[in-house]
Write a protein that holds these residues in place. Sequence first.
Motif, PDB file in Angstrom:
ATOM      1  N   ASP A 120      -3.998 -21.127  23.039  1.00  0.00           N
ATOM      2  CA  ASP A 120      -2.975 -20.808  24.042  1.00  0.00           C
ATOM      3  C   ASP A 120      -1.750 -21.702  23.907  1.00  0.00           C
ATOM      4  OD1 ASP A 120      -3.679 -23.249  25.162  1.00  0.00           O
ATOM      5  OD2 ASP A 120      -4.054 -22.459  27.160  1.00  0.00           O
ATOM      6  N   TYR A 135      -1.052 -17.792  28.075  1.00  0.00           N
ATOM      7  CA  TYR A 135      -0.496 -17.154  26.877  1.00  0.00           C
ATOM      8  C   TYR A 135       0.866 -16.520  27.184  1.00  0.00           C
ATOM      9  CZ  TYR A 135      -5.010 -17.577  24.559  1.00  0.00           C
ATOM     10  OH  TYR A 135      -6.155 -18.066  23.984  1.00  0.00           O
ATOM     11  N   SER A 136       1.678 -16.389  26.139  1.00  0.00           N
ATOM     12  CA  SER A 136       2.938 -15.661  26.260  1.00  0.00           C
ATOM     13  C   SER A 136       2.651 -14.184  26.483  1.00  0.00           C
ATOM     14  CB  SER A 136       3.773 -15.822  24.983  1.00  0.00           C
ATOM     15  OG  SER A 136       4.110 -17.161  24.754  1.00  0.00           O
ATOM     16  N   THR A 139       0.767 -11.367  24.032  1.00  0.00           N
ATOM     17  CA  THR A 139      -0.145 -11.942  23.048  1.00  0.00           C
ATOM     18  C   THR A 139      -1.483 -11.203  23.060  1.00  0.00           C
ATOM     19  OG1 THR A 139       0.839 -14.128  23.317  1.00  0.00           O
ATOM     20  CG2 THR A 139      -1.333 -14.046  22.286  1.00  0.00           C
ATOM     21  N   THR A 173      -4.735  -7.605  25.560  1.00  0.00           N
ATOM     22  CA  THR A 173      -3.309  -7.896  25.464  1.00  0.00           C
ATOM     23  C   THR A 173      -2.853  -8.537  26.762  1.00  0.00           C
ATOM     24  OG1 THR A 173      -2.942  -6.025  23.977  1.00  0.00           O
ATOM     25  CG2 THR A 173      -1.006  -6.938  25.094  1.00  0.00           C
TER      26      THR A 173
END
Length: 211
Positions: A120, A135-136, A139, A173
């Motif tokens: 992460d 997380y962005s 991702t 996702t």
Amino acid sequence: VYMPKPASPSITKQPSSRTVTEGETAVLSVTATGAAPLSYRWKKNNNYLGPVSASNELVLTNVKQSDAGSYMVVVSNDAGQVTSSSVQLTVKKIPEILHTLTVASQDPDSGVTVTLSPADQNGQSDGTTQFTRVYSKGTEVTLTADSTSGSNQFKQWLKNGEPAGTEPTVTVTMDYDRTLRAVYEPKPVTLTIASRDPDSGVTVAVSPADN
């Protein structure tokens, strides 16, 4: 016949510094007087950006970090030229959107090792339930849970409470905050029923029915 000397360029309004965000359009402009036609040539970090233009504006579309710097413009006509003051174009990064992944387990409610890929934002990956990772947005994260935990075996993943797969490995996702829960159940055991004298043919009622 007296011919007045053409007026050389004079800047009446200097360009102004600008701050924009990546992907936006930046416009730098200058106002000048003098004998027509006036021409303009912009510089970035003291290097010319392109050929002479008749426009008093410099338009930069879809700006990037590399567009940031010091800008000035040279205004000229047949009588001479003048250089504007230097202004700064600052380009801000697009704010990063982050989402939290919560990894949990059920039966048992803790102590299950789950591997994560990729790591992460903080460089953390694998953990033991319950734990969180950040997380962005967008991702794709792959999680793999232990196939067994004590006397229990893996049953399924729940994603925000909804079934997400019956294999120990699942990919999600990170388009919003998510909770992934690894659910376990007791391992099945075999009940063998036999008889003696006679060794076969005896009817035995069993309740409830098996799996």
